[in-house]
Design a protein around this motif. Structure first.
Motif, PDB file in Angstrom:
ATOM      1  N   SER A  35      17.444  32.252 -31.577  1.00 23.98           N
ATOM      2  CA  SER A  35      15.926  32.043 -31.994  1.00 23.98           C
ATOM      3  C   SER A  35      14.983  33.306 -32.149  1.00 23.98           C
ATOM      4  O   SER A  35      14.060  33.165 -32.893  1.00 23.98           O
ATOM      5  CB  SER A  35      15.080  31.281 -30.838  1.00 23.98           C
ATOM      6  N   GLY A  58      16.497  35.974 -33.533  1.00 26.48           N
ATOM      7  CA  GLY A  58      16.918  36.464 -34.869  1.00 26.48           C
ATOM      8  C   GLY A  58      18.355  37.285 -34.872  1.00 26.48           C
ATOM      9  O   GLY A  58      18.739  37.720 -35.601  1.00 26.48           O
ATOM     10  N   THR A  85      10.426  37.935 -39.520  1.00 26.63           N
ATOM     11  CA  THR A  85      10.522  36.613 -39.210  1.00 26.63           C
ATOM     12  C   THR A  85      10.945  35.570 -40.232  1.00 26.63           C
ATOM     13  O   THR A  85      10.859  36.122 -41.555  1.00 26.63           O
ATOM     14  CB  THR A  85       9.378  36.003 -38.204  1.00 26.63           C
ATOM     15  N   GLN A 108      11.161  29.749 -38.072  1.00 25.96           N
ATOM     16  CA  GLN A 108      11.749  30.171 -36.891  1.00 25.96           C
ATOM     17  C   GLN A 108      10.952  29.421 -35.682  1.00 25.96           C
ATOM     18  O   GLN A 108      11.885  29.392 -34.385  1.00 25.96           O
ATOM     19  CB  GLN A 108      11.344  31.709 -36.660  1.00 25.96           C
ATOM     20  N   TYR A 145      12.923  28.276 -32.152  1.00 26.43           N
ATOM     21  CA  TYR A 145      12.293  28.749 -30.639  1.00 26.43           C
ATOM     22  C   TYR A 145      11.660  27.981 -29.887  1.00 26.43           C
ATOM     23  O   TYR A 145      12.077  27.991 -28.632  1.00 26.43           O
ATOM     24  CB  TYR A 145      11.144  29.994 -31.028  1.00 26.43           C
ATOM     25  N   CYS A 150       8.063  34.580 -28.527  1.00 26.74           N
ATOM     26  CA  CYS A 150       9.282  34.973 -29.486  1.00 26.74           C
ATOM     27  C   CYS A 150       8.872  36.256 -30.028  1.00 26.74           C
ATOM     28  O   CYS A 150       9.897  37.236 -30.177  1.00 26.74           O
ATOM     29  CB  CYS A 150       9.160  34.131 -30.480  1.00 26.74           C
ATOM     30  N   PRO A 202       5.095  32.419 -38.887  1.00 30.42           N
ATOM     31  CA  PRO A 202       6.595  32.644 -39.204  1.00 30.42           C
ATOM     32  C   PRO A 202       6.744  32.838 -40.741  1.00 30.42           C
ATOM     33  O   PRO A 202       6.141  32.332 -41.568  1.00 30.42           O
ATOM     34  CB  PRO A 202       7.213  31.017 -38.809  1.00 30.42           C
TER      35      PRO A 202
END
Length: 288
Positions: free
Chosen positions: A31, A33, A177, A181, A185, A215, A249
């Motif tokens: 989450s 990346g 991002t 995302q 997350y 995040c 995001p």
């Protein structure tokens, strides 16, 4: 209801037992990346070689159960606040030893501070985690900014210097991002609809759902480990930040890093918005 300072500060600590598995750790890293480029980054994405980022402490044991509904309010003794009025303002974590990929811990939570900023309140929650043998695993401090909840008669709290070194950073890196995302997350446990529901986000004053501050925090931790610590998560002992701005995001984080012996000073900004600040007052303690 208004904040009751005396009740909040007199409230006894709460405890709960949590557990986590390798699957939880893998989800967390994905989450953030990990593994999205040509490099599969097996230290973060494959159970046979798995390390655990220290910032996993913030989501360990928090994953939602099937059918669980998102909360609509933050409820603590002396504080009962609509989620649309709160923002995650700051976060610090100290890990006392490397985190295991499978584990169990008892978490003790207390209100450590409650600051009156006039138009807002800042609630500082401290969490400490010990394993079944009684060994301390991690300590965290979370700052929650509650809009419109000030004026209850508390102290204003400390003023911290955000000055950065008067030289060019030792390292500048970027981390992109992606548009969905936040939807991934949030499966780590933060089901605040601010990160998923466009109507809720607009009611809270945002044009669209925003990425979780934690995040961005985890992305920063991963970049520090990968770029400065030879991919060794055990060398990142502590990380603290203030959440100075939001990230939508799909936007890109630009991360600046200054190293002084065993300490780092850090800054994260948004590339697409002329380096608008995202994470400030940021520092890390690293081990040799």
């Amino acid at each position: 209801m208004p904040i009751d300072l005396a009740a909040a500060m007199a409230a006894p600590p709460t405890t709960k037992t949590i557990s986590w598995t390798t699957r939880d750790v893998l989800l967390y890293h994905l989450s953030l990346g990990a593994g999205r480029g040509a490099d599969p980054q097996l230290r973060w994405t494959y159970e046979q070689e798995l390390q655990v980022l220290p910032t996993f402490a913030l989501v360990a044991g928090q994953g939602p159960s099937a059918g669980e509904l998102a909360p609509t309010a933050l409820r603590l003794t002396g504080c009962d606040i609509d989620l649309r009025r709160i923002l995650h303002a700051g976060q610090a974590v100290t890990v006392h030893r490397p985190l295991p990929a499978i584990g169990e811990a008892t978490i003790t939570t207390r209100i450590a501070d409650l600051w009156d900023k006039g138009k807002a309140a800042v609630i500082v929650l401290e969490h400490s985690a010990v394993d079944p043998a009684g060994e301390l695993l991690w300590t965290t401090r979370m700052q929650i900014w509650a809009r419109g909840e000030g004026g209850f008669g508390g102290e204003a709290g400390p003023t911290e210097d955000a000055a950065l070194p008067a030289r060019e950073p030792d390292l500048v890196v970027e981390r992109a991002t992606w548009p969905d995302q936040a939807l991934l997350y949030r499966l780590n446990g933060d089901l605040n609809p601010l990160h998923a529901d466009p109507a809720f986000a607009r009611a809270a004053g945002f044009e669209a759902p925003i990425l979780h501050g934690l995040c961005s925090y985890g992305i920063l931790a991963g970049a520090v480990v990968e770029e400065l610590l030879d991919g060794d998560a055990a060398r990142l002992a502590a990380l603290e930040v203030r959440f100075a701005g939001t990230l939508t995001p799909g936007e890109t984080l630009r991360l600046r890093m200054w190293r002084e012996a065993d300490r780092l000073q850090l800054l994260a900004t948004c590339v697409e918005r002329d380096d608008a600040p995202v994470l400030t007052h940021a520092g890390a303690l690293i081990l040799s």
